[in-house]
Design a protein around this motif. Structure first.
Motif, mmCIF file in Angstrom:
data_model
loop_
_atom_site.group_PDB
_atom_site.id
_atom_site.type_symbol
_atom_site.label_atom_id
_atom_site.label_comp_id
_atom_site.label_asym_id
_atom_site.label_seq_id
_atom_site.Cartn_x
_atom_site.Cartn_y
_atom_site.Cartn_z
ATOM 1 N N ILE A 1 4.425 2.210 -7.736
ATOM 2 C CA ILE A 1 4.360 1.073 -8.664
ATOM 3 C C ILE A 1 3.351 1.328 -9.784
ATOM 4 O O ILE A 1 3.651 1.165 -10.965
ATOM 5 N N MET A 2 2.152 1.739 -9.396
ATOM 6 C CA MET A 2 1.074 1.941 -10.381
ATOM 7 C C MET A 2 1.099 3.377 -10.905
ATOM 8 O O MET A 2 0.179 4.172 -10.695
ATOM 9 N N THR A 3 2.172 3.706 -11.586
ATOM 10 C CA THR A 3 2.318 5.040 -12.185
ATOM 11 C C THR A 3 1.446 5.134 -13.445
ATOM 12 O O THR A 3 1.026 4.099 -13.996
ATOM 13 N N PRO A 4 1.154 6.353 -13.924
ATOM 14 C CA PRO A 4 0.395 6.495 -15.178
ATOM 15 C C PRO A 4 1.018 5.711 -16.333
ATOM 16 O O PRO A 4 0.296 5.121 -17.149
ATOM 17 N N GLN A 5 2.344 5.705 -16.402
ATOM 18 C CA GLN A 5 3.006 4.963 -17.467
ATOM 19 C C GLN A 5 2.760 3.463 -17.319
ATOM 20 O O GLN A 5 2.498 2.762 -18.304
ATOM 21 N N LYS A 6 2.818 2.960 -16.079
ATOM 22 C CA LYS A 6 2.581 1.541 -15.823
ATOM 23 C C LYS A 6 1.136 1.172 -16.160
ATOM 24 O O LYS A 6 0.877 0.105 -16.736
ATOM 25 N N VAL A 7 0.209 2.055 -15.829
ATOM 26 C CA VAL A 7 -1.201 1.807 -16.140
ATOM 27 C C VAL A 7 -1.401 1.709 -17.650
ATOM 28 O O VAL A 7 -2.107 0.822 -18.144
ATOM 29 N N ARG A 8 -0.777 2.625 -18.391
ATOM 30 C CA ARG A 8 -0.889 2.588 -19.861
ATOM 31 C C ARG A 8 -0.307 1.296 -20.427
ATOM 32 O O ARG A 8 -0.864 0.692 -21.351
ATOM 33 N N PRO B 1 0.812 -1.229 0.000
ATOM 34 C CA PRO B 1 0.000 0.000 0.000
ATOM 35 C C PRO B 1 0.845 1.278 0.000
ATOM 36 O O PRO B 1 0.465 2.264 -0.626
ATOM 37 N N LEU B 2 1.975 1.260 0.686
ATOM 38 C CA LEU B 2 2.811 2.462 0.752
ATOM 39 C C LEU B 2 3.525 2.735 -0.566
ATOM 40 O O LEU B 2 3.838 3.882 -0.886
#
Length: 313
Positions: A133-140, A127-128
Motif C-alpha cells: 500500500i505505502m509504495t514510494p509512488q503513494k508516499v510521493r 501490516p502484511l
C-alpha cells in the motif's frame, strides 16, 4: 494590490512597551530558536544518513521537520532583529510574505499529521500489505497532497488579502497574521467578503477536516489497542505514541493561538512574545525531541551516530 498598498509601511505597536525587557526576550528567543535549529537539523541528518530510517513514517517526519523550520524561521529572525533595534516596522509586501509562510506552517502541519496518522493506521490494521500500500509512488502522492495543495491554497488566500483596500497601518502584534492585516481594511467591501469566505473554506478543508480525520484514526487505533494484550499492545502504543504526543502538542498550541487572536488587543506587550513562542517555536522545538525520546529506531540511530563520532575523535 494597488500601488499605495504596495509601498505602505506597517508598524508593530506591541514592541513599544518592551524597552526594559527587550534584551531578556531576545536572549530567551535566541536560545530557544538555536535549540530548535540544532535538534531539527540533527534529526534530519539521522533520517538522511541512516538507511534503516528510509521508511514512509520517517519521510513524512522529515517533511514535518522542514515545515516546522520554515514556520519558525519566518518569524523569529525578524522578531529578534526588531528586539535588538529601535525599528518596529515592516513593508506591506514583507508582511504578506510572512503571512504566506506562517499560514503554510499551520495548515501543512495539520495535513502532514493527517498523512502520518493514515500511515500508522495502515501499519496497524494491514501490516502484511503495508509495503504494497505505502509504495514510494503513494508516499510521493501523499506528500504532494499534504504540502503542495495547502501551499497553493494559502497563496490564494494571501492574494485575496492583498486585494482588500487598506486604510490603517498599525498592528498590535509582534508579527504579521492574516486576521490582523485583514483588519486594516477600509470597512466592509466585496474584496474583504470574498477573502473571508475563502478563508473560512480554507479552515474547514485544511484545519477542521484534518483534525477530524486524525481523531477518527486514533479512535480506531485506541479501540484496537484495548482489544489486544501483552507485547502486541505495547508495540502498537510505542509505534503511535510519538505521533499522538506531537498531535496533542500542536493542537494545544493551535488552541492557544486562536484564543490569542481573540484577546490580543487587551494583552500587555510581553505576552505577545509568549503566545508567539507557544505556536511558532514550542512545536518545532519539541517535535524532534519527542520522536528522539519515544521512538526506538531513532534512539538506536542516534546511538550509532554518537559511536561513529567518538571513533573519529
Amino acid at each position: 494590490m494597488n500601488g499605495s498598498s504596495f509601498r505602505a509601511t506597517l508598524t508593530f505597536t506591541a514592541y513599544k512597551d518592551m524597552d526594559s525587557t527587550k534584551n531578556v526576550f531576545f536572549t530567551v528567543v535566541f536560545l530557544m530558536y538555536t535549540a530548535c535549529i540544532v535538534t531539527n537539523v540533527t534529526l534530519m541528518l539521522l533520517i538522511y544518513l541512516d538507511a534503516s530510517l528510509h521508511k514512509p513514517m520517517y519521510i513524512f517526519l522529515f517533511s514535518l521537520i522542514i515545515n516546522g523550520l520554515v514556520g519558525s524561521t519566518a518569524v523569529w529572525p525578524k522578531v529578534m532583529a526588531m528586539l535588538l533595534s529601535f525599528v518596529n516596522t515592516t513593508s506591506y509586501v514583507g508582511c504578506l510574505i510572512q503571512i504566506c509562510f506562517t499560514v503554510t506552517y499551520g495548515v501543512c502541519t495539520n495535513t502532514l499529521l493527517t498523512v502520518m496518522a493514515y500511515d500508522r493506521l495502515v501499519s496497524i490494521f494491514q501490516p502484511l500489505q503495508y509495503h504494497t500500500i505505502m509504495t514510494p509512488q503513494k508516499v510521493r502522492q501523499l506528500l504532494l497532497a499534504a504540502d503542495l495543495v495547502p501551499v497553493l491554497c494559502v497563496v490564494g488566500q494571501v492574494f485575496l488579502t492583498s486585494r482588500i483596500p487598506m486604510c490603517k497601518h498599525t498592528l498590535h502584534k509582534i508579527l504579521c497574521d492574516n486576521i490582523s492585516v485583514s483588519g486594516l481594511s477600509c470597512g466592509d467591501s466585496i474584496q474583504s467578503r470574498v477573502a473571508n469566505l475563502y478563508g473560512l473554506c480554507l479552515i474547514i478543508a485544511l484545519v477542521i477536516l484534518p483534525l477530524l480525520l486524525v481523531l477518527l484514526s486514533y479512535v480506531k487505533i485506541i479501540m484496537f489497542i484495548l482489544k489486544t494484550s501483552g507485547k502486541a499492545r505495547q508495540k502498537t502504543f510505542e509505534t503511535c505514541s510519538p505521533h499522538i504526543i506531537v498531535f496533542v502538542n500542536f493542537s494545544l498550541a493551535s488552541l492557544f493561538s486562536v484564543i490569542y487572536n481573540r484577546v490580543n488587543r487587551y494583552l500587555p506587550s510581553e505576552v505577545h512574545i509568549f503566545f508567539a513562542c507557544i505556536y511558532f517555536l514550542v512545536p518545532p522545538l519539541l517535535h524532534p525531541i519527542i520522536y528522539g525520546i519515544k521512538n526506538q529506531e531513532i534512539r538506536h540511530s542516534l546511538s550509532k551516530l554518537q559511536k561513529r563520532v567518538i571513533r573519529i575523535i
